[in-house]
Enzyme design. Sequence first.
Site, mmCIF file in Angstrom:
data_model
loop_
_atom_site.group_PDB
_atom_site.id
_atom_site.type_symbol
_atom_site.label_atom_id
_atom_site.label_comp_id
_atom_site.label_asym_id
_atom_site.label_seq_id
_atom_site.Cartn_x
_atom_site.Cartn_y
_atom_site.Cartn_z
ATOM 1 N N THR B 108 0.867 -1.168 0.000
ATOM 2 C CA THR B 108 0.000 0.000 0.000
ATOM 3 C C THR B 108 0.901 1.215 0.000
ATOM 4 O OG1 THR B 108 -1.793 -1.124 1.142
ATOM 5 C CG2 THR B 108 -1.767 1.275 1.258
ATOM 6 N N LYS B 183 -7.280 1.396 -2.833
ATOM 7 C CA LYS B 183 -6.929 1.041 -1.455
ATOM 8 C C LYS B 183 -7.158 2.220 -0.522
ATOM 9 C CE LYS B 183 -5.313 -1.450 1.956
ATOM 10 N NZ LYS B 183 -4.034 -2.146 2.100
ATOM 11 N N LYS B 251 0.491 5.737 8.060
ATOM 12 C CA LYS B 251 1.061 5.924 6.712
ATOM 13 C C LYS B 251 -0.042 6.016 5.665
ATOM 14 C CE LYS B 251 1.766 2.283 4.409
ATOM 15 N NZ LYS B 251 2.086 1.033 3.679
#
Lengths: 306, 306
Positions: B108, B183, B251
């Site tokens: 990701t 995502k 993140k």
Amino acid sequence: MSGETTAATKPTPLRIGFIGAGVMGSPMAGHLLDAGHELVIHTRTEARAHDLLDRGAYWGESPAVAAEEADVVFVMVGFPDDVRQVVLGNDGALDAMSPGTVLIDFTTSDPILAAQIAELAAERGVAALDAPVSGGDIGARRATLSIMVGGDPGVTERVRPLLETVGSTVVWQGPAGSGQHTKMVNQILIAGSMTGLSEALLYARAAGLDPSRVLESVGGGAAASWSLTNLAPRILAGDFDPGFLVEHFVKDLGIALDNAGRLGLELPGLALARDLYTSLRDHGGARDGTHALILESARRSGLSWP
Amino acid sequence: MSGETTAATKPTPLRIGFIGAGVMGSPMAGHLLDAGHELVIHTRTEARAHDLLDRGAYWGESPAVAAEEADVVFVMVGFPDDVRQVVLGNDGALDAMSPGTVLIDFTTSDPILAAQIAELAAERGVAALDAPVSGGDIGARRATLSIMVGGDPGVTERVRPLLETVGSTVVWQGPAGSGQHTKMVNQILIAGSMTGLSEALLYARAAGLDPSRVLESVGGGAAASWSLTNLAPRILAGDFDPGFLVEHFVKDLGIALDNAGRLGLELPGLALARDLYTSLRDHGGARDGTHALILESARRSGLSWP
């Protein structure tokens, strides 16, 4: 579930007062009628009761008249002020009720008001339960509501067969006000889901993705929710019919936030959702469904939807 | 699903480079080995690769060595900077790859970086796909991941059998970067759910409710979510083992917020979740699971949990 009413264990018909005949109250009162109870209906707008009157309900000219001689009085109105008025106001229900009877408020309302009503009711020998529901108009029509009960546990068991006439999940949650607090938990969960859903779909479109295709990727995993499954397709279609009204959700989130403050909690996600929904309401969305939140998200980003 | 690999349609074995052998990468690489492919593994900490080496994988001393002569190179590392380093850095994979081969990044990461890599790869005749996954370590072990693919659609179809060796839902989402954007949509949805879940459970406890009993009332309706079903019981038990690490979610939310800004979006729910998770990380929660957000909610209200 215990206490289910079946043909084999048909309950003794009761005399029921029912106050409120909106999109939720009408089908709920109808189920009680269908179960063989005698029902006296009162609602602010008499025309809304016509269907129930045609089916054999009696008309009560005021909350007090509907409550007179009732074994159980149900309330399903809009706002806490409505509850206060129909229960405690002039010609309100409580003054007309006899010792040993039960007052059950289905309205999503303030836990503090629920506790006040329970206390005033107890002074008259009346048991009061707060019993807000979730499941919406579809759950009301299908009698599959989840009913969250606050008040005396023994009284809750006594009226369980009645509650199971309108709902499929009846859980006693604690003393008076606990049903309302539980409904607030439900609404805080939904507030988070709806905020995430609105922002996620707006992001998807802005990033140039095909939102329907995105749902194929994200719909089955850790991002899954009732809101995503049931409301995302309507959001993508630009269909903002309620469902659950924005103006009622603003009320609920306000109650939740007031009580959070009273409990010493800082809940920034809830506060944000209340602000977003309040702005949506004030920008013409009051009578849309809660999934119209994306209109507010889009507006803040200078975009339109769809 | 088309392209499934079964005993009847065993694929030609490929030479695969795999970079990263963490909690996700190890089982994913293992499935590729099990499917009969030749696998060269590189990871920062060699000890993490021992299990795969015991099962027949070869060791690659650097990303470049793992990528040499590979038909397909997979990357599954932690952060965008790690991706940049193992793909574009010294001894990175891309420089070692031949025209006609495919680079697939499961990490990701940033959609912008994904587009940059795809462009640099194309200059060498290499096709690059961004293919982040959801489903966590359990999905990785069971090969039930949802894989969101960005890049060339024809290349995506060509490698679909490989992707279906590690995942059960493989959806092409658009040009390079679209997998990452998808995502981000997933993570924005989860951010909303987790904020609501944390605040709702904190409210329930502060209101004196029994949270387990509350779940009986709210778990089956409009408030239902994967998070509520799967994480609420662990939150109530005070079990904050990951699942998905807070530091990785920080993140992801940072990437989502940066991209939202770049796309001209104001997403206050996402911004709030990023702030809450950042604070949780900075207060010792970096290696907890994302459901530890309730520790941050409690801390802000001057409470402890459980």
